[in-house]
Design an enzyme around this catalytic site. Structure first.
Site, PDB file in Angstrom:
ATOM      1  N   GLU A   1       0.829  -1.211   0.000  1.00  0.00           N
ATOM      2  CA  GLU A   1       0.000   0.000   0.000  1.00  0.00           C
ATOM      3  C   GLU A   1       0.869   1.269   0.000  1.00  0.00           C
ATOM      4  O   GLU A   1       0.819   2.092   0.908  1.00  0.00           O
ATOM      5  CB  GLU A   1      -0.977  -0.009   1.168  1.00  0.00           C
TER       6      GLU A   1
ATOM      7  N   GLU B   1      -6.229  -7.242  -1.704  1.00  0.00           N
ATOM      8  CA  GLU B   1      -6.894  -7.243  -0.401  1.00  0.00           C
ATOM      9  C   GLU B   1      -8.336  -6.812  -0.582  1.00  0.00           C
ATOM     10  O   GLU B   1      -8.613  -5.830  -1.274  1.00  0.00           O
ATOM     11  CB  GLU B   1      -6.226  -6.264   0.573  1.00  0.00           C
TER      12      GLU B   1
END
Length: 374
Positions: free
Chosen positions: A179, A311
């Site tokens: 991320e 995710e």
């Protein structure tokens, strides 16, 4: 990791100013891409996966897992029975208590490999969580120059992957950073920072217990160089592995980010996104799903690579959650350039306060997991 555990929605808004076996008989194809690299691209079927990195820590604490009939079973095998064909494992450099360190990762990878499941390795390049609210260097890397940091990334990546190779385990995908929309390996000195933004006005109090209003200066060139150091290390050990660059917030338009990254010479084989559709302050989950799916298609079209939803998570106990996930996966499968969807830590009920697990208090899967049944 989780921004859902630690990151506030306010910071996310401030910073914002989609499978099979990877082996020698299944090489990827290559296509020229802006930036000059010729990445491996995914050509096989839609992957359904799960990140269950907490599993060994949970087991050590006495947690047991059961199928819908109440029979105790191994968590990895249960994931497979529920429709998962791949496992994702995060890697930390020098974690407290060893969880998600090299030895723990290899032990978990061995279990997935024994079941014939594919593997994604997710390098955080931190001693703990790396996400939009915290991209802090490992303690041992503090004070290193940008060139020394590239060497540290290369050595750490190579070390972990060689440990897997020694076990006969080939990861199909490798994430270089987790991320990383705000960058990675933040530093106040721009000369050694991989920050994506100049966030000198951002008060990160509460996100890092050791700092308030820490100033991280923008250095897109260092960010691209750090990613490339990891990318090259992956290819040296596993040339056919698919290297993923992973951002959060699939519902946000991220083309500006990849434009800057590519202009700086950044390399990738696949784009990875996170999607948590019930966490937005003003949008409905239907809007969130629609935007995420739109961006999957747009990113794949613009950059010529597949997109993995690395995710996804929905709220535990919310009556809409099974529908939220099943609709998203069904529509993602219809997008040719979506490589797959992975649930983040489904085996949890209330582990470490995480409220998007997909198991109940007795250790059995909930109806949320029906979305993965093939």
């Amino acid at each position: 990791m989780k921004q859902q555990l630690i990151l506030t929605a306010a910071l996310a808004l401030l910073l914002a100013a989609c499978g099979g076996k990877d082996n020698d008989s299944k090489p990827g194809t290559t296509n020229p891409e802006p930036g000059g690299n010729t990445p491996t691209t995914e050509t096989t079927a839609f992957t359904q996966g799960a990140d269950i990195s907490w599993v060994t820590e949970m087991e050590a604490a006495g947690q047991k897992f059961y199928n819908a009939d109440g029979q105790e079973t191994d968590c990895f095998r249960l994931m497979q029975e529920l429709g998962m064909d791949a496992i994702r494992l995060r890697v930390w450099v020098d974690p407290k208590d060893g969880w998600s360190g090299k030895q723990d990762v290899v032990a978990k990878a061995r279990r997935a490999h024994a079941l014939g499941m594919d593997l994604m390795i997710d390098f955080h390049y931190s001693d703990s969580w790396a996400d939009p609210g915290q991209q802090f260097k490992p303690a041992a890397w503090q004070g290193l120059s940008a060139d020394e940091l590239k060497t540290a990334i290369r050595n750490h990546t190579t070390d972990v992957l060689q440990a897997l190779k020694a076990e006969g385990i080939k990861p199909r995908w490798v994430q270089v950073g987790n991320e990383i929309r705000p960058g990675m390996l933040w530093d106040e000195d721009a000369a050694r920072s991989g920050a994506m933004y100049d966030i000198r006005e951002c008060d990160v109090k509460g996100l890092n217990s050791t700092s308030t209003a820490v100033k991280y200066r923008k250095n897109v060139n260092s960010l691209a160089a750090f990613v490339n150091a990891g990318y090259d290390a992956v290819k040296e050990v596993f040339p056919q592995a698919i290297v993923i660059v992973h951002l959060d917030n699939a519902w946000d338009d991220q083309t500006w980010w990849f434009d800057q990254f590519k202009a700086a010479g950044g390399k990738l084989d696949m784009i990875g996104l996170s999607h948590y559709p019930q966490t937005h302050a003003t949008k409905t989950w239907q809007e969130m799903n629609s935007l995420a799916l739109q961006h999957v298609g747009e990113l794949a079209g613009k950059y010529g690579v597949k997109v993995m939803v690395a995710e996804v998570g929905v709220k535990r106990g919310n009556a809409d959650s099974p529908q939220v996930l099943s609709e998203f996966i069904s529509k993602a499968k219809a997008i040719e350039q979506c490589a797959g969807v992975w649930y983040w830590e489904p085996e949890c009920h209330d582990w470490n306060g995480y409220d998007m697990g997909a198991f109940d208090a007795t250790g059995k899967p909930t109806a949320v997991m029906d979305a993965f049944r093939k």
